[in-house]
Design a protein around this motif. Sequence first.
Motif, PDB file in Angstrom:
ATOM      1  N   ILE C  29     -37.770 -44.294  39.015  1.00 30.86           N
ATOM      2  CA  ILE C  29     -36.789 -44.201  37.919  1.00 30.86           C
ATOM      3  C   ILE C  29     -37.445 -43.563  36.686  1.00 30.86           C
ATOM      4  N   ALA C  30     -38.634 -44.058  36.338  1.00 29.83           N
ATOM      5  CA  ALA C  30     -39.323 -43.515  35.164  1.00 29.83           C
ATOM      6  C   ALA C  30     -39.598 -42.026  35.346  1.00 29.83           C
ATOM      7  N   ARG C  31     -39.997 -41.652  36.548  1.00 36.03           N
ATOM      8  CA  ARG C  31     -40.274 -40.233  36.812  1.00 36.03           C
ATOM      9  C   ARG C  31     -39.033 -39.371  36.596  1.00 36.03           C
ATOM     10  N   GLU C  32     -37.905 -39.849  37.098  1.00 38.32           N
ATOM     11  CA  GLU C  32     -36.670 -39.072  36.953  1.00 38.32           C
ATOM     12  C   GLU C  32     -36.184 -39.049  35.512  1.00 38.32           C
ATOM     13  N   ALA C  33     -36.344 -40.165  34.827  1.00 37.95           N
ATOM     14  CA  ALA C  33     -35.920 -40.212  33.427  1.00 37.95           C
ATOM     15  C   ALA C  33     -36.723 -39.208  32.600  1.00 37.95           C
ATOM     16  N   HIS C  34     -38.031 -39.131  32.879  1.00 31.69           N
ATOM     17  CA  HIS C  34     -38.860 -38.162  32.151  1.00 31.69           C
ATOM     18  C   HIS C  34     -38.427 -36.731  32.439  1.00 31.69           C
ATOM     19  N   ALA C  35     -37.807 -36.503  33.593  1.00 34.19           N
ATOM     20  CA  ALA C  35     -37.318 -35.159  33.933  1.00 34.19           C
ATOM     21  C   ALA C  35     -35.946 -34.888  33.325  1.00 34.19           C
ATOM     22  N   GLY C  36     -35.407 -35.862  32.601  1.00 31.78           N
ATOM     23  CA  GLY C  36     -34.118 -35.652  31.947  1.00 31.78           C
ATOM     24  C   GLY C  36     -32.915 -36.005  32.780  1.00 31.78           C
ATOM     25  N   ARG C  37     -33.121 -36.685  33.896  1.00 31.49           N
ATOM     26  CA  ARG C  37     -31.995 -37.020  34.757  1.00 31.49           C
ATOM     27  C   ARG C  37     -31.259 -38.243  34.202  1.00 31.49           C
ATOM     28  N   PRO C  38     -29.912 -38.178  34.104  1.00 31.22           N
ATOM     29  CA  PRO C  38     -29.147 -39.367  33.712  1.00 31.22           C
ATOM     30  C   PRO C  38     -29.248 -40.444  34.787  1.00 31.22           C
ATOM     31  N   ILE C  39     -29.465 -41.690  34.352  1.00 31.99           N
ATOM     32  CA  ILE C  39     -29.688 -42.785  35.294  1.00 31.99           C
ATOM     33  C   ILE C  39     -28.799 -43.958  34.918  1.00 31.99           C
ATOM     34  N   HIS C  40     -28.196 -44.549  35.943  1.00 26.05           N
ATOM     35  CA  HIS C  40     -27.316 -45.690  35.708  1.00 26.05           C
ATOM     36  C   HIS C  40     -27.683 -46.812  36.671  1.00 26.05           C
ATOM     37  N   PHE C  41     -27.756 -48.042  36.122  1.00 31.34           N
ATOM     38  CA  PHE C  41     -28.062 -49.206  36.958  1.00 31.34           C
ATOM     39  C   PHE C  41     -26.799 -50.036  37.151  1.00 31.34           C
ATOM     40  N   VAL C  42     -26.587 -50.498  38.394  1.00 35.19           N
ATOM     41  CA  VAL C  42     -25.532 -51.485  38.660  1.00 35.19           C
ATOM     42  C   VAL C  42     -26.206 -52.729  39.220  1.00 35.19           C
ATOM     43  N   ILE C  43     -26.075 -53.839  38.502  1.00 28.01           N
ATOM     44  CA  ILE C  43     -26.755 -55.077  38.866  1.00 28.01           C
ATOM     45  C   ILE C  43     -25.701 -56.102  39.288  1.00 28.01           C
ATOM     46  N   CYS C  44     -25.886 -56.677  40.442  1.00 30.22           N
ATOM     47  CA  CYS C  44     -24.803 -57.416  41.100  1.00 30.22           C
ATOM     48  C   CYS C  44     -24.879 -58.938  40.950  1.00 30.22           C
ATOM     49  N   SER C  45     -25.741 -59.428  40.087  1.00 31.16           N
ATOM     50  CA  SER C  45     -25.748 -60.854  39.735  1.00 31.16           C
ATOM     51  C   SER C  45     -26.523 -60.984  38.436  1.00 31.16           C
ATOM     52  N   HIS C  46     -26.533 -62.192  37.892  1.00 36.77           N
ATOM     53  CA  HIS C  46     -27.322 -62.441  36.688  1.00 36.77           C
ATOM     54  C   HIS C  46     -28.577 -63.244  37.019  1.00 36.77           C
ATOM     55  N   GLY C  47     -28.940 -63.293  38.298  1.00 37.18           N
ATOM     56  CA  GLY C  47     -30.163 -63.982  38.689  1.00 37.18           C
ATOM     57  C   GLY C  47     -30.090 -65.487  38.514  1.00 37.18           C
ATOM     58  N   GLU C  48     -28.859 -66.018  38.609  1.00 34.26           N
ATOM     59  CA  GLU C  48     -28.638 -67.426  38.250  1.00 34.26           C
ATOM     60  C   GLU C  48     -29.224 -68.407  39.261  1.00 34.26           C
ATOM     61  N   ALA C  49     -29.620 -67.937  40.439  1.00 39.82           N
ATOM     62  CA  ALA C  49     -30.216 -68.850  41.427  1.00 39.82           C
ATOM     63  C   ALA C  49     -31.737 -68.843  41.388  1.00 39.82           C
ATOM     64  N   GLY C  50     -32.307 -68.004  40.590  1.00 40.60           N
ATOM     65  CA  GLY C  50     -33.761 -67.914  40.529  1.00 40.60           C
ATOM     66  C   GLY C  50     -34.397 -69.179  39.960  1.00 40.60           C
ATOM     67  N   THR C  51     -35.660 -69.347  40.240  1.00 42.69           N
ATOM     68  CA  THR C  51     -36.359 -70.533  39.777  1.00 42.69           C
ATOM     69  C   THR C  51     -36.575 -70.499  38.269  1.00 42.69           C
ATOM     70  N   ASN C  52     -36.822 -69.321  37.739  1.00 46.32           N
ATOM     71  CA  ASN C  52     -37.128 -69.191  36.321  1.00 46.32           C
ATOM     72  C   ASN C  52     -36.118 -68.292  35.621  1.00 46.32           C
ATOM     73  N   GLY C  53     -35.846 -68.581  34.342  1.00 47.96           N
ATOM     74  CA  GLY C  53     -34.994 -67.732  33.530  1.00 47.96           C
ATOM     75  C   GLY C  53     -33.534 -68.102  33.641  1.00 47.96           C
ATOM     76  N   THR C  54     -32.863 -68.218  32.491  1.00 47.50           N
ATOM     77  CA  THR C  54     -31.415 -68.454  32.512  1.00 47.50           C
ATOM     78  C   THR C  54     -30.709 -67.123  32.731  1.00 47.50           C
ATOM     79  N   PRO C  55     -29.449 -67.168  33.171  1.00 45.84           N
ATOM     80  CA  PRO C  55     -28.689 -65.910  33.307  1.00 45.84           C
ATOM     81  C   PRO C  55     -28.684 -65.109  32.018  1.00 45.84           C
ATOM     82  N   ALA C  56     -28.568 -65.773  30.905  1.00 47.11           N
ATOM     83  CA  ALA C  56     -28.533 -65.039  29.634  1.00 47.11           C
ATOM     84  C   ALA C  56     -29.868 -64.351  29.379  1.00 47.11           C
ATOM     85  N   GLU C  57     -30.954 -65.080  29.578  1.00 46.82           N
ATOM     86  CA  GLU C  57     -32.280 -64.474  29.391  1.00 46.82           C
ATOM     87  C   GLU C  57     -32.477 -63.274  30.317  1.00 46.82           C
ATOM     88  N   ARG C  58     -32.052 -63.436  31.558  1.00 46.76           N
ATOM     89  CA  ARG C  58     -32.308 -62.384  32.527  1.00 46.76           C
ATOM     90  C   ARG C  58     -31.461 -61.152  32.246  1.00 46.76           C
TER      91      ARG C  58
END
Lengths: 242, 242, 242, 242, 242, 242
Positions: C29-58
């Motif tokens: 991702i960093a390599r492509e961003a440095h080349a000027g490519r538009p990048i979009h992330f789609v994240i499909c949860s807030h990590g609410e089942a993880g051991t550490n971090g609240t959904p808001a923090e994550r």
Amino acid sequence: MNSTESRIPTLLAFGAHPDDIEFGCGGVIAREAHAGRPIHFVICSHGEAGTNGTPAERTTEAKRAAGILGATVEFIELDGDACLEIRSAHTIKLAAILRRVRPALVLSPTPEQNQHPDHWRLGTLVRDATRLARYGGLAELRDVTPHAVSGLFFYALGSGSEPTGQSPVLIDISAPEIIADWTKAMAAHASQMKTRNYVELQLARARVHGLNAGVGHAQPLWPNDPLVFGSLAMLARSAGRF
Amino acid sequence: MNSTESRIPTLLAFGAHPDDIEFGCGGVIAREAHAGRPIHFVICSHGEAGTNGTPAERTTEAKRAAGILGATVEFIELDGDACLEIRSAHTIKLAAILRRVRPALVLSPTPEQNQHPDHWRLGTLVRDATRLARYGGLAELRDVTPHAVSGLFFYALGSGSEPTGQSPVLIDISAPEIIADWTKAMAAHASQMKTRNYVELQLARARVHGLNAGVGHAQPLWPNDPLVFGSLAMLARSAGRF
Amino acid sequence: MNSTESRIPTLLAFGAHPDDIEFGCGGVIAREAHAGRPIHFVICSHGEAGTNGTPAERTTEAKRAAGILGATVEFIELDGDACLEIRSAHTIKLAAILRRVRPALVLSPTPEQNQHPDHWRLGTLVRDATRLARYGGLAELRDVTPHAVSGLFFYALGSGSEPTGQSPVLIDISAPEIIADWTKAMAAHASQMKTRNYVELQLARARVHGLNAGVGHAQPLWPNDPLVFGSLAMLARSAGRF
Amino acid sequence: MNSTESRIPTLLAFGAHPDDIEFGCGGVIAREAHAGRPIHFVICSHGEAGTNGTPAERTTEAKRAAGILGATVEFIELDGDACLEIRSAHTIKLAAILRRVRPALVLSPTPEQNQHPDHWRLGTLVRDATRLARYGGLAELRDVTPHAVSGLFFYALGSGSEPTGQSPVLIDISAPEIIADWTKAMAAHASQMKTRNYVELQLARARVHGLNAGVGHAQPLWPNDPLVFGSLAMLARSAGRF
Amino acid sequence: MNSTESRIPTLLAFGAHPDDIEFGCGGVIAREAHAGRPIHFVICSHGEAGTNGTPAERTTEAKRAAGILGATVEFIELDGDACLEIRSAHTIKLAAILRRVRPALVLSPTPEQNQHPDHWRLGTLVRDATRLARYGGLAELRDVTPHAVSGLFFYALGSGSEPTGQSPVLIDISAPEIIADWTKAMAAHASQMKTRNYVELQLARARVHGLNAGVGHAQPLWPNDPLVFGSLAMLARSAGRF
Amino acid sequence: MNSTESRIPTLLAFGAHPDDIEFGCGGVIAREAHAGRPIHFVICSHGEAGTNGTPAERTTEAKRAAGILGATVEFIELDGDACLEIRSAHTIKLAAILRRVRPALVLSPTPEQNQHPDHWRLGTLVRDATRLARYGGLAELRDVTPHAVSGLFFYALGSGSEPTGQSPVLIDISAPEIIADWTKAMAAHASQMKTRNYVELQLARARVHGLNAGVGHAQPLWPNDPLVFGSLAMLARSAGRF
């Protein structure tokens, strides 16, 4: 080498070149040496085709590295560095060594063909030799009692030579004194340090395997045959944590 | 079941139907029971879709077989025999059991898809559940402490459900009392004896694996993750003699 | 996000949890961003089942990490962390995003099943969605013009989730500014730094791949389909040096 | 051949018999020739074991075909048609050619063993030779500077010799002038046209690959090592449309 | 359909969309129809998500194509085109059809996941259904006698959906009247002829397989289970001529 | 041997040692002999490296076993027991035998490398020889008309030598007279009965395959090339019942 006096059976490691054993499975060797296991190296060339280091230098380096790891070492002549061929005379020569050293465990480069030409040929020869070592009627080996090894394990010098479609076992080599001995043994191959980051590569590989295994460092080995266990008690740890 | 009092950690085996565990890994179970390991069975249907045996008969048979093997047993409801689906609610239910029983070792049918539809789905669910069992934030499992198993192993009910491209480990089950207990436990499923030679099939499979391993009988298990060993001393036997 | 104004087509990366993209393919991702490519992330949860971090923090951490990498980010609701199921409604939802964002290249977790349950399910859904995105008759997607992506590539979060029996392509991410951005983006997930050495693991993996490729660091990607090239001029480098 | 004057690095193609290169990768050769790349063929027999055509005829045909494709050609003696063995002397001979020609890219038959005995042996020898070409200490090659190729790619003469468990890359050879040159070069092997539909077979294979790739015709090549790319911009097309 | 009157047992082919059977295994169908085998098609959508053709048009086309091939045809509702899910209700519905039609041989799309989402799901469902069709206790199927098929074979719509690591069997479809019927049946799907060269693709694939098999045209099928033969007399031809 | 008078074409089986054919595929041989097929054995050593039995004893045993199975037998010299190498002179020698005997079907040990060194080398040589047998221009074979076999099938002596990633075909050998002949032929190798349970192993393997196939006993064979069938009528049985 006097494996009969030891209560831990001998480990025999084959290398095509003076530094293969150290780079491919030196951490495992150090681990076994610390446990008191007798270890013997058989090196099948003097590295005379390599870009760096004379055969004399490389022989000296290999002896020093073996000493650091607590292993005895012998050099044998097959076809010379980069010229190894698969011949039955070689298989018989290796089988004779197996009958003389009588190891429980054998380590060898993998027979995967996409790597240094000597590595896969030696892996093929060693696999064949472990079978010939136990056949009773071979005329050329008549004077030595047949010997069956308990296990043959392959080591890989890089990800390109790792067997595909087969899981490795991971040996935990995390103890600081083991990492220290292993690193020192790799560094003993000073002539090979000039152009490539072999030591760093192997430590990074072992670190990745270790993190996967939930330990500090680990080295992978690929068993030639299904492992046999007397109970599940011996299988109490597995990787896959990330 | 009181695994905390035992010094050997618990083994938890999952079966989709009342006889899967006995036929797929009953010899291994008998071996572990003889070593004093606490064993618990979770059976996910009453076999109500099978050609022979009523659910009540099959429940009784399963309890008798578990008793022969020295295992405790519980039945859970998922979607019913032959109707299992892969749902996250099931994964969470299995993860809750893993947190309650807190086993070191888990046995499950393989996730290979060319077998009874319930078997591969249960294998997939159990694999996923071993991961969920150790994630701390799952709302549905908040009341139970997370638990990480030491090893997940798959058993196969026939050669069609054996994983391809992966070597099994072989467990030596040759001791006469183990073969006797295993055979008795399989035979306890009397309703399944009418049309097929399941007992003979499993004994023949175990004999073939045993002869390959240089022992009387052996059962194969497929580790879900690379096995981690502290030293080579634990790997002193392997198959491949013929 | 206005990919039509850019001359370099958009890269769309899917993650099951707030940190998956950064840990699995952040260097690319960093390599492509440095080349000027538009990048979009789609994240499909807030990590609410993880051991550490609240959904808001994550969520906050993920936004910060995306900012470091120069990517826009959106969160979508599927079934919640650790509860993802394979449903056609999800495939259609992802296909609708593909039609809206209209990326040339798509990154997704691998569909290998021996990893976090959400990862392989998301990999399966994304693969299916890239096909649905180009079928003209889907009633649910009638209002958006079909779109065919140029390439779908899978990233792996660890060696356990790497596809077997298929070679990756290696992307050179050795430039110091790329390693710096990637490391910073991983470190932005501060809540995940408490118990595991994720950053060190990914850097060590990239170093091993880089040394194999004859460069400093590299990240592997697995193409979903055979790559098509107009000539061999584009294939002038390959790994395999050790 | 004067590859140092050219700005596009040389392509070196190995064939076991006079027509292997044309039938296995002639479209790719034509494509590269049209781009101005210097191309050299090394043919390792005169086809003297074939059913049709004398060695003299086949040599003439091969020269004519190479001329059509814009390639230079040399014949070398190994063990004769249908008699090739894997010997280190051969590997060294091929490595010497690699050092003399100094190609960036090398094409060779696949090492898959279920095909003409000479094909897989030559594939094995070429793979080994690309390694020996870069080792500095080989006594037999002392007079020539070591050379590292950028990429080794395998071509297949039929579906039986295609590597399993590995994806090819597809090279677009759709331009009419490329198809025309390739067809003409195949047809130059007039002695081989008597009994089999080789030309039609290869055109049909290329058409199937082309339709999969969304282009007119394509030829598959299998990279020996993971491909390394500086960015994703080079990977903007992939197959899988049907 | 009255398969009990026929002496040749029925062939049942499943398609996810109105044209799948014709394009994936239409030559095999034509071959069996010419031999007098009763053939029945079950089509699981009306192709309503496709880019071209209305559901009504596509239904008409499928009926015409089935007529050309001498097959009866029925449409069933699962989840609709492009929306198929793996549900046990579907498996039971397909198993009920298997019990009603009572075929000896079943054809289905492969369960390889890198293809149209409906294809691999249908392949999975059909495989599971062939097992459920023979279990005696299923409450939902109580009224129909269990049925065991003799063989389940998968067909592929393109090279991307061919199973890897498994050899196909090749069915000789070279007879002119078979090629003619097959071509006509494919062409009956007129709505699908607008944008893609499906007919040409399938004929070229069959020609490549045929040339490999030493015949004019052949279509590959992948058996779900090892084939059982009473003697070697049935295995008197194999491919591999080039 | 006078195969031209017989209406059933000849079967030619190769063995590296005097007992390989009987243990690896003796049931299939018995089945074909009972059908009246002419059968010829070519044995490539006298077993002189084995632990038990003199070469003279083993030759006698092999002749007796062949007689029981109704096969003619000849011994050829290659490199001697346990010393076989892959040489083109051997391939030509085997090809000459193929041209003389002119079999339709050929049986050989598998070329899988993890077994007795002679087995995989013989498998490789036989595969290559079936190709050379049909090339018209080989000087060494000028006096014998080229011959193309209809099918090459591999047999395995144990599970370690079974090809991975490829399905076998199963040959039904359940008839009591076939099992009787096969058992008697194995037992004829009396010198090999001293230390290992070879007969029991092979019968158990055949029983497991038989139960999978829904018959009494079956032996697996692995076709070297995709099988070609004129219609599905020949494929009316497959395994996978458990």
